[in-house]
Motif scaffolding. Sequence first.
Motif, PDB file in Angstrom:
ATOM      1  N   THR A  31      31.244 -12.511  -0.065  1.00 21.83           N
ATOM      2  CA  THR A  31      31.551 -11.594  -1.204  1.00 21.83           C
ATOM      3  C   THR A  31      30.544 -10.117  -1.637  1.00 21.83           C
ATOM      4  OG1 THR A  31      34.440 -12.244  -1.536  1.00 21.83           O
ATOM      5  CG2 THR A  31      33.457 -10.550  -3.495  1.00 21.83           C
ATOM      6  N   TYR A  35      25.611  -4.861  -9.509  1.00 29.68           N
ATOM      7  CA  TYR A  35      25.530  -4.347 -10.647  1.00 29.68           C
ATOM      8  C   TYR A  35      24.188  -4.274 -11.018  1.00 29.68           C
ATOM      9  CZ  TYR A  35      28.066  -9.110 -11.056  1.00 29.68           C
ATOM     10  OH  TYR A  35      30.007  -9.524 -11.625  1.00 29.68           O
ATOM     11  N   PHE A  45      29.103  -4.436 -14.137  1.00 29.78           N
ATOM     12  CA  PHE A  45      29.116  -4.552 -13.496  1.00 29.78           C
ATOM     13  C   PHE A  45      29.703  -3.050 -12.169  1.00 29.78           C
ATOM     14  CE2 PHE A  45      31.907  -6.256  -9.874  1.00 29.78           C
ATOM     15  CZ  PHE A  45      33.079  -5.609  -9.436  1.00 29.78           C
ATOM     16  N   GLN A  48      32.835  -4.315  -6.221  1.00 28.95           N
ATOM     17  CA  GLN A  48      32.864  -5.852  -5.192  1.00 28.95           C
ATOM     18  C   GLN A  48      33.549  -5.108  -4.084  1.00 28.95           C
ATOM     19  OE1 GLN A  48      35.078  -9.749  -5.484  1.00 28.95           O
ATOM     20  NE2 GLN A  48      33.792  -9.547  -6.777  1.00 28.95           N
ATOM     21  N   ARG A  55      37.209  -4.356  -3.753  1.00 28.09           N
ATOM     22  CA  ARG A  55      38.113  -4.520  -4.731  1.00 28.09           C
ATOM     23  C   ARG A  55      38.222  -4.535  -5.956  1.00 28.09           C
ATOM     24  NH1 ARG A  55      38.855 -11.370  -3.008  1.00 28.09           N
ATOM     25  NH2 ARG A  55      36.710 -11.524  -3.947  1.00 28.09           N
ATOM     26  N   GLN A  56      37.033  -4.600  -6.785  1.00 25.39           N
ATOM     27  CA  GLN A  56      37.419  -4.548  -8.402  1.00 25.39           C
ATOM     28  C   GLN A  56      35.707  -3.402  -8.188  1.00 25.39           C
ATOM     29  OE1 GLN A  56      37.319  -8.048 -10.451  1.00 25.39           O
ATOM     30  NE2 GLN A  56      36.749  -9.245  -8.365  1.00 25.39           N
ATOM     31  N   ARG A  57      36.393  -2.413  -8.925  1.00 31.94           N
ATOM     32  CA  ARG A  57      35.082  -1.554  -9.434  1.00 31.94           C
ATOM     33  C   ARG A  57      35.252  -1.251 -11.000  1.00 31.94           C
ATOM     34  NH1 ARG A  57      33.415   2.978  -6.429  1.00 31.94           N
ATOM     35  NH2 ARG A  57      32.255   4.525  -8.087  1.00 31.94           N
ATOM     36  N   GLY A  58      33.854  -0.948 -11.841  1.00 31.78           N
ATOM     37  CA  GLY A  58      34.221  -0.992 -12.967  1.00 31.78           C
ATOM     38  C   GLY A  58      33.895   0.775 -13.726  1.00 31.78           C
TER      39      GLY A  58
END
Lengths: 115, 112
Positions: A31, A35, A45, A48, A55-58
């Motif tokens: 993973t 940043y 962030f 990711q 999978r994730q976004r800021g």
Amino acid sequence: DAGVTQSPTHLIKTRGQQVTLRCSPKSGHDTVSWYQQALGQGPQFIFQYYEEEERQRGNFPDRFSGHQFPNYSSELNVNALLLGDSALYLCASSPTSGGAFNEQFFGPGTRLTVL
Amino acid sequence: QKEVEQDPGPLSVPEGAIVSLNCTYSNSAFQYFMWYRQYSRKGPELLMYTYSSGNKEDGRFTAQVDKSSKYISLFIRDSQPSDSATYLCAMSEAGNNRKLIWGLGTSLAVNP
């Protein structure tokens, strides 16, 4: 184990240009998180990647995009650079294990200066 | 209001002093609380993490979490010049590899 490596170390670009930053994760980690750390600020962030997917976004605009390769390494791309994109870009890698806490290990960062 | 607040300092102490660093937060969903140390021109490195409320000790370092007050602390005993760095708190919700939310970082100088 070389730990998390990032390239290049420093980069100078002009407004409107595009940039690609690279990250190789720690051995055994699948993973990768990115940043942005502006001067005097804490990291923010960006996104990711896991199994080659975001999978994730800021809260970053679409100008920021990324990719993860089958060997788990990752790239961060920034288009149409703005002066405000000047920052230290940090890559962190972590394993996806059965444990509840997955420590994120950070690379030394890429210092991007936009003129 | 930021999710995580941290006084940036700078903080300057004599060698051997006890150092107290702290952060407050607003998101009650945070479950993991971390302290990172960052030297100039380097990436952050994890010092300690705590799950939920309580204390954790590792050598000269003690981390405390008070979830009822949404307040976390890091204490450094017998501080050394090599402890001079920026200390960042970071937090995350429960779950696998959740994103980290960071404080500004506190710059610490320990003077010989």
